[in-house]
Write a protein that holds these residues in place. Structure first.
Motif, mmCIF file in Angstrom:
data_model
loop_
_atom_site.group_PDB
_atom_site.id
_atom_site.type_symbol
_atom_site.label_atom_id
_atom_site.label_comp_id
_atom_site.label_asym_id
_atom_site.label_seq_id
_atom_site.Cartn_x
_atom_site.Cartn_y
_atom_site.Cartn_z
ATOM 1 N N LYS A 245 0.815 -1.219 0.000
ATOM 2 C CA LYS A 245 0.000 0.000 0.000
ATOM 3 C C LYS A 245 0.847 1.266 0.000
ATOM 4 C CE LYS A 245 -4.250 -1.618 2.134
ATOM 5 N NZ LYS A 245 -5.099 -1.598 3.315
ATOM 6 N N SER A 246 1.993 1.239 0.679
ATOM 7 C CA SER A 246 2.822 2.439 0.803
ATOM 8 C C SER A 246 3.696 2.688 -0.426
ATOM 9 C CB SER A 246 3.707 2.317 2.043
ATOM 10 O OG SER A 246 4.488 1.131 1.938
ATOM 11 N N SER A 247 3.726 1.746 -1.372
ATOM 12 C CA SER A 247 4.608 1.915 -2.534
ATOM 13 C C SER A 247 4.122 3.047 -3.437
ATOM 14 C CB SER A 247 4.712 0.616 -3.331
ATOM 15 O OG SER A 247 3.542 0.397 -4.067
ATOM 16 N N GLN A 248 5.078 3.662 -4.124
ATOM 17 C CA GLN A 248 4.796 4.788 -5.018
ATOM 18 C C GLN A 248 3.880 4.369 -6.168
ATOM 19 O OE1 GLN A 248 5.685 7.981 -4.444
ATOM 20 N NE2 GLN A 248 4.470 8.518 -6.250
ATOM 21 N N ARG A 249 3.978 3.110 -6.556
ATOM 22 C CA ARG A 249 3.198 2.593 -7.696
ATOM 23 C C ARG A 249 1.703 2.867 -7.520
ATOM 24 N NH1 ARG A 249 3.210 -3.694 -9.704
ATOM 25 N NH2 ARG A 249 2.148 -3.321 -11.643
ATOM 26 N N TYR A 250 1.171 2.566 -6.334
ATOM 27 C CA TYR A 250 -0.269 2.716 -6.112
ATOM 28 C C TYR A 250 -0.685 4.175 -6.016
ATOM 29 C CZ TYR A 250 -0.459 -2.275 -5.804
ATOM 30 O OH TYR A 250 -0.369 -3.609 -6.128
ATOM 31 N N LYS A 251 0.230 5.038 -5.522
ATOM 32 C CA LYS A 251 -0.085 6.471 -5.488
ATOM 33 C C LYS A 251 -0.223 6.994 -6.919
ATOM 34 C CE LYS A 251 2.193 7.100 -1.087
ATOM 35 N NZ LYS A 251 3.529 6.924 -0.590
ATOM 36 N N ASP A 252 0.701 6.548 -7.792
ATOM 37 C CA ASP A 252 0.651 6.961 -9.201
ATOM 38 C C ASP A 252 -0.604 6.434 -9.882
ATOM 39 O OD1 ASP A 252 3.107 8.100 -8.744
ATOM 40 O OD2 ASP A 252 4.253 6.515 -9.742
ATOM 41 N N VAL A 253 -0.936 5.177 -9.601
ATOM 42 C CA VAL A 253 -2.117 4.551 -10.214
ATOM 43 C C VAL A 253 -3.386 5.287 -9.807
ATOM 44 C CG1 VAL A 253 -3.582 2.491 -10.144
ATOM 45 C CG2 VAL A 253 -1.139 2.241 -10.533
ATOM 46 N N LEU A 254 -3.519 5.616 -8.530
ATOM 47 C CA LEU A 254 -4.730 6.290 -8.050
ATOM 48 C C LEU A 254 -4.878 7.690 -8.636
ATOM 49 C CD1 LEU A 254 -4.986 5.131 -4.330
ATOM 50 C CD2 LEU A 254 -6.393 4.428 -6.256
ATOM 51 N N GLU A 255 -3.729 8.351 -8.924
ATOM 52 C CA GLU A 255 -3.796 9.653 -9.584
ATOM 53 C C GLU A 255 -4.452 9.526 -10.957
ATOM 54 O OE1 GLU A 255 -0.194 11.972 -9.985
ATOM 55 O OE2 GLU A 255 0.209 11.667 -7.845
ATOM 56 N N VAL A 256 -4.079 8.469 -11.678
ATOM 57 C CA VAL A 256 -4.589 8.251 -13.033
ATOM 58 C C VAL A 256 -6.028 7.757 -13.013
ATOM 59 C CG1 VAL A 256 -4.279 6.911 -15.159
ATOM 60 C CG2 VAL A 256 -2.286 7.783 -13.932
ATOM 61 N N THR A 257 -6.339 6.826 -12.112
ATOM 62 C CA THR A 257 -7.652 6.169 -12.132
ATOM 63 C C THR A 257 -8.664 6.800 -11.183
ATOM 64 O OG1 THR A 257 -7.038 4.563 -10.421
ATOM 65 C CG2 THR A 257 -6.596 3.956 -12.719
ATOM 66 N N GLY A 258 -8.301 7.870 -10.505
ATOM 67 C CA GLY A 258 -9.185 8.490 -9.520
ATOM 68 C C GLY A 258 -10.557 8.854 -10.059
ATOM 69 N N GLY A 259 -10.606 9.295 -11.308
ATOM 70 C CA GLY A 259 -11.878 9.721 -11.887
ATOM 71 C C GLY A 259 -12.649 8.618 -12.582
#
Length: 197
Positions: free
Chosen positions: A141-155
């Motif tokens: 959960k703390s990895s940068q990968r998921y932060k980047d993914v959520l930025e893209v898929t948030g909408g």
């Protein structure tokens, strides 16, 4: 393990498919050069099957097994087939927005980042059931990968049959999907006709 290595945009062009259904925002500038010849009935049925296989990332033998399973279930075989494909774990994670593309979510499952009801599952074809709780492992959960993914898929729109808590990277399958809730541009009746020959 067999892997489909066909260039995605090229395949989308040949099937007349929008790459958005795979989670890809790119558009191909090339036009498909196709002779204006009439496509046979078999050709149309085959294209629909290839579309479904390509969107969900399923090869021929597993796809045939899904169809056999769908035939044995109550209701229409075509609708059952689409519901079975939609219930795949890699697809559910894509729908929840934990991966940019279906191929990426397949890799996330393969790398053992996903827990289903508290147990690690690394099988992309695992079929989820109503009430299943799906979450990303604490360590990942703390990895940068998921932060980047959520930025893209948030909408991205999450279907009504899923409930998602994006901050905690966790989701619940509220109920089984119905065919009306599946927004994939596949005419499943043509697939049924193809397999019933």
């Amino acid at each position: 393990m067999a892997v489909d290595r066909v260039p995605v945009l090229k395949r989308c062009r040949s099937l007349g498919l929008d790459p958005v259904y795979l989670g890809i925002d790119k558009k191909s500038n090339r036009e498909l050069k196709r002779a204006n010849r009439k496509v046979s009935e078999y050709g149309m049925q085959l294209r629909e099957k290839q579309k479904a296989k390509f969107i969900y990332g399923v090869l021929e033998k597993p796809f045939r097994n899904y169809y056999a399973k769908a035939e044995k279930m109550e209701g229409q075989a075509g609708e059952n087939l689409m519901i079975l494909l939609e219930r795949r774990l890699d697809n559910v994670i894509f729908r929840m927005g934990f991966g940019r593309t279906r191929r990426e979510t397949r890799q996330i499952v393969d790398h053992k980042h996903i827990l289903v009801n508290g147990r690690c599952v690394n099988i992309p074809s695992y079929l989820v059931k109503a009430g299943d709780v799906i979450e990303v492992k604490e360590k990942a959960k703390s990895s940068q990968r998921y932060k980047d993914v959520l930025e893209v898929t948030g909408g991205r729109m999450v279907p009504a049959w899923l409930e998602v808590d994006q901050e905690n990277l966790r989701g619940t399958v509220k109920e089984m999907p119905t065919r009306e809730e599946i927004d994939v541009p596949v005419n499943e009746m043509l697939i049924v006709e193809l397999y019933s020959k």
